[in-house]
Design a protein around this motif. Sequence first.
Motif, PDB file in Angstrom:
ATOM      1  N   VAL A 191      -0.180   5.774   2.205  1.00  0.00           N
ATOM      2  CA  VAL A 191      -1.528   5.271   1.908  1.00  0.00           C
ATOM      3  C   VAL A 191      -1.892   5.376   0.442  1.00  0.00           C
ATOM      4  O   VAL A 191      -2.849   4.746  -0.012  1.00  0.00           O
ATOM      5  CB  VAL A 191      -2.585   6.009   2.757  1.00  0.00           C
ATOM      6  CG1 VAL A 191      -2.377   5.726   4.236  1.00  0.00           C
ATOM      7  CG2 VAL A 191      -2.565   7.505   2.486  1.00  0.00           C
ATOM      8  N   GLU A 192      -1.140   6.155  -0.324  1.00  0.00           N
ATOM      9  CA  GLU A 192      -1.488   6.393  -1.721  1.00  0.00           C
ATOM     10  C   GLU A 192      -0.269   6.150  -2.601  1.00  0.00           C
ATOM     11  O   GLU A 192       0.823   6.651  -2.310  1.00  0.00           O
ATOM     12  CB  GLU A 192      -1.989   7.837  -1.890  1.00  0.00           C
ATOM     13  CG  GLU A 192      -2.509   8.151  -3.271  1.00  0.00           C
ATOM     14  CD  GLU A 192      -3.021   9.581  -3.371  1.00  0.00           C
ATOM     15  OE1 GLU A 192      -3.162  10.078  -4.503  1.00  0.00           O
ATOM     16  OE2 GLU A 192      -3.257  10.204  -2.316  1.00  0.00           O
ATOM     17  N   GLU A 193      -0.455   5.404  -3.674  1.00  0.00           N
ATOM     18  CA  GLU A 193       0.659   5.121  -4.566  1.00  0.00           C
ATOM     19  C   GLU A 193       0.831   6.244  -5.578  1.00  0.00           C
ATOM     20  O   GLU A 193      -0.123   6.599  -6.282  1.00  0.00           O
ATOM     21  CB  GLU A 193       0.449   3.802  -5.303  1.00  0.00           C
ATOM     22  CG  GLU A 193       1.610   3.430  -6.210  1.00  0.00           C
ATOM     23  CD  GLU A 193       1.431   2.073  -6.863  1.00  0.00           C
ATOM     24  OE1 GLU A 193       2.240   1.742  -7.748  1.00  0.00           O
ATOM     25  OE2 GLU A 193       0.488   1.348  -6.493  1.00  0.00           O
ATOM     26  N   PRO A 194       2.023   6.833  -5.681  1.00  0.00           N
ATOM     27  CA  PRO A 194       2.221   7.934  -6.634  1.00  0.00           C
ATOM     28  C   PRO A 194       2.228   7.426  -8.066  1.00  0.00           C
ATOM     29  O   PRO A 194       2.806   6.371  -8.362  1.00  0.00           O
ATOM     30  CB  PRO A 194       3.585   8.503  -6.231  1.00  0.00           C
ATOM     31  CG  PRO A 194       4.292   7.358  -5.595  1.00  0.00           C
ATOM     32  CD  PRO A 194       3.243   6.541  -4.905  1.00  0.00           C
ATOM     33  N   PHE A 246       5.513  11.822  -4.855  1.00  0.00           N
ATOM     34  CA  PHE A 246       4.723  12.997  -4.495  1.00  0.00           C
ATOM     35  C   PHE A 246       5.609  14.187  -4.132  1.00  0.00           C
ATOM     36  O   PHE A 246       5.168  15.332  -4.197  1.00  0.00           O
ATOM     37  CB  PHE A 246       3.796  12.679  -3.309  1.00  0.00           C
ATOM     38  CG  PHE A 246       2.706  11.707  -3.634  1.00  0.00           C
ATOM     39  CD1 PHE A 246       1.832  11.945  -4.679  1.00  0.00           C
ATOM     40  CD2 PHE A 246       2.550  10.535  -2.901  1.00  0.00           C
ATOM     41  CE1 PHE A 246       0.816  11.049  -4.981  1.00  0.00           C
ATOM     42  CE2 PHE A 246       1.540   9.635  -3.186  1.00  0.00           C
ATOM     43  CZ  PHE A 246       0.674   9.885  -4.233  1.00  0.00           C
ATOM     44  N   VAL A 252       0.852  -1.190   0.000  1.00  0.00           N
ATOM     45  CA  VAL A 252       0.000   0.000   0.000  1.00  0.00           C
ATOM     46  C   VAL A 252       0.887   1.238   0.000  1.00  0.00           C
ATOM     47  O   VAL A 252       1.888   1.302   0.712  1.00  0.00           O
ATOM     48  CB  VAL A 252      -0.932   0.018   1.231  1.00  0.00           C
ATOM     49  CG1 VAL A 252      -1.800   1.280   1.229  1.00  0.00           C
ATOM     50  CG2 VAL A 252      -1.799  -1.236   1.261  1.00  0.00           C
ATOM     51  N   GLY A 253       0.502   2.231  -0.797  1.00  0.00           N
ATOM     52  CA  GLY A 253       1.242   3.475  -0.834  1.00  0.00           C
ATOM     53  C   GLY A 253       2.511   3.369  -1.666  1.00  0.00           C
ATOM     54  O   GLY A 253       2.712   2.434  -2.442  1.00  0.00           O
ATOM     55  N   CYS A 254       3.395   4.338  -1.485  1.00  0.00           N
ATOM     56  CA  CYS A 254       4.681   4.337  -2.184  1.00  0.00           C
ATOM     57  C   CYS A 254       5.561   3.241  -1.599  1.00  0.00           C
ATOM     58  O   CYS A 254       5.742   3.161  -0.377  1.00  0.00           O
ATOM     59  CB  CYS A 254       5.358   5.699  -2.029  1.00  0.00           C
ATOM     60  SG  CYS A 254       7.033   5.756  -2.699  1.00  0.00           S
ATOM     61  N   ARG A 269       0.731  10.901   3.367  1.00  0.00           N
ATOM     62  CA  ARG A 269       0.107  10.569   2.083  1.00  0.00           C
ATOM     63  C   ARG A 269       0.867   9.460   1.369  1.00  0.00           C
ATOM     64  O   ARG A 269       0.273   8.607   0.694  1.00  0.00           O
ATOM     65  CB  ARG A 269       0.056  11.826   1.212  1.00  0.00           C
ATOM     66  CG  ARG A 269      -0.554  11.598  -0.164  1.00  0.00           C
ATOM     67  CD  ARG A 269      -0.389  12.828  -1.029  1.00  0.00           C
ATOM     68  NE  ARG A 269      -1.019  12.650  -2.332  1.00  0.00           N
ATOM     69  CZ  ARG A 269      -0.894  13.497  -3.344  1.00  0.00           C
ATOM     70  NH1 ARG A 269      -0.162  14.615  -3.188  1.00  0.00           N
ATOM     71  NH2 ARG A 269      -1.481  13.261  -4.493  1.00  0.00           N
ATOM     72  N   CYS A 270       2.196   9.459   1.527  1.00  0.00           N
ATOM     73  CA  CYS A 270       3.033   8.480   0.836  1.00  0.00           C
ATOM     74  C   CYS A 270       2.763   7.055   1.317  1.00  0.00           C
ATOM     75  O   CYS A 270       3.009   6.091   0.583  1.00  0.00           O
ATOM     76  CB  CYS A 270       4.505   8.811   1.032  1.00  0.00           C
ATOM     77  SG  CYS A 270       4.967  10.492   0.529  1.00  0.00           S
TER      78      CYS A 270
END
Length: 706
Positions: free
Chosen positions: A323-326, A340, A306-308, A320-321
């Motif tokens: 939980v969210e994949e750039p 990000f 999950v995430g980066c 943010r890094c």
Amino acid sequence: MRCATPSRLGCFAGSPIRGDVAVEPVLRIEDLRVEVRLRDSVVRAVDGVSIHLRANEMLGIVGESGCGKTMTALSVMRMLPPRGRIAGGSIRLAGKELTALTDAEMRHVRGNDVGMIFQDPFTSLNPTMSIGRQIARAARLHRGLSRAEAAERATDLLELVGLPHARQRFDDYPHQCSGGIRQRVMIAMALSREPKVLIADEPTTALDVSIQHQILDLIDDLRQRLGMAVLLVSHDLGVVAGRADRVAVMYAGKVAESGDTDALFAAPRHPYTEALFEALPERAAATRTPLYTIPGMPPGLARPLVGCRFAPRCRYAEERCTVEEPPLAVALDGRRHACFHPVGDPPQPLARPAAGAPQVPTVADDAAAAVPLLSVLGLVKDYPLASGAMLRRREGTVSAVADVTFDVHRGETFGLVGESGCGKTTIGRLIVGLEKPTRGSIELDGEELTTLKGAAYRRARRDIQLMFQDSSTSMDPRMRIAATLREPLAVQRVGNLRERRHRIEELLGKVGLPAAALHRYPHEFSGGQRQLLSFARALTLMPKLVVTDEPVSAMDMSVQAHILNLMRDLQHDLGLTYLFISHDLAVVRYLSDRIGVMYLGKIVEVGPAEEVYRNPAHPYTKGLVDSAPVADPVIERQKLRSGIKGELPSAIDPPSGCRFRTRCEFAQDVCAEVEPPARPFGPGGHVAACHFPLARPAGVTASPAT
């Protein structure tokens, strides 16, 4: 359409070279996903990789071990591990979809359109067949040539790749060839089918810098002459710097950043790429500051991420890094990066400080440092050369070490550098007692080691320990780590069981491994972790001198940086002295206080590390400096076609006079007749043995060099 340089090897029909307008790349990989099924999990080794490669272009793929770069290359060849499969995506070669081909169709493509140079040529060549027959066999299988035509084509290919005396060496077997010659044979085999794409997977990892330079020059030259597209896989940024047109940096199965080589090396955008550059020894050699080490380890790919993927190790990561994949963003200049917070974009979060202790001097400042801890005087090691299975008739000798003299001072690091076969490893084995010298003297703390026997010999040998190059073969695979580390203490009868356990637990902590590692076996560790265990084993008896034989060769930049920093920290904490043996001049320069340069059994130059590197007096030392890869495209392009030429002569019959004269551009008649004496060239004991040095000797008004 135009042809590359004409030759009997023909032309690549349909393969435009630089200057032509290519309708589409010769190789296009889109959203490639590769899975390897294990007993209880599935490893997603490649996860959504997209790259392309045009005719006559070289693309470098770099990253740490396990990042997916080799698996990406093997996917093009459809040579995945037994439980591996292409789970999705597209691989198009000259418009042909490779993922949809049958095995039989793929064998035809693999034999004619794509060639591959494997990392280890010794295990990739058939030991029961001569090198000429192996190349000829490939030509007969894929081109339908007669035996005579295939032999002639094999000879042409051997000449094309620069094999000296190709016709005479046609019947040589792999074991009769050096590492550089075997790699040239592998390149010839890959070219035997005139491929559109040549894949080179770590083609120079096990080679010393001079042969490495020659092989990379050869691949680059063949690419230009034959119009091939080249996919160069490497963990060494210096290898791709001056040769690749574009670079893709991979991490955890994905492309983290890609773009033009000059732009990416000048200003990396992804924090992972930036961290790889900061881990390079050459960038910190002059200041001797600690190398940056990337914290933690790459993530396991057997579970969803999950995430980066780099976030747990990134100094700029935010919530943010995690939980969210750039996404892989495309910049105006065509460069791509998945981050990000790309490097250089304001506002930039504050970077955490680089790992490592503050800079401290490695050589003691007291009078004791002036007295050598180790003195080697007139050391000679000859190996008898015999023939005949029964009588073993002596037919000559191999001159491995020839009258070598040097000192190692207390608390310093003395670097011993040179090509493979120069005798540096033999010197290390002589010093630790694994070999007996033919003649000469080895003194440790004023005590002559070559004449000791029995208990006195064992006691003296406690003070010298060896850190082997290949940690996996230097540890018994059937012994747990606790037994491996405890063994030297038991042999030397040091302490009781409780004291021995306390000692090895303390050592594990010093090298950064948990106490739980004591209950595991060597195969359960990564290569870098095994080398840390090898270092811990060398320290169990608290030696005065540690001989390290290529301790970081073939390691990733991040692992190499961690081990080098650790060696420097423990040298300061424990008062260690190192004899550091390596063919990597950048690593030797970074870690060493003084450097000794060896060539064919002799030391040709000795001096302070920076002085020898920046102002070499011997042409051989200058050749090593020019051959060593540097992660700077501008510098690398300036160095192309420079470096040491030719092969190392045989130690069975070394050249008369100066042993380097057969490869030296300055050699004259006197070089063959008289062995050059060692002369001073500067402060700090800088001496070199050369009739026509590159620098003016101390006290000489005019330089004899021409």
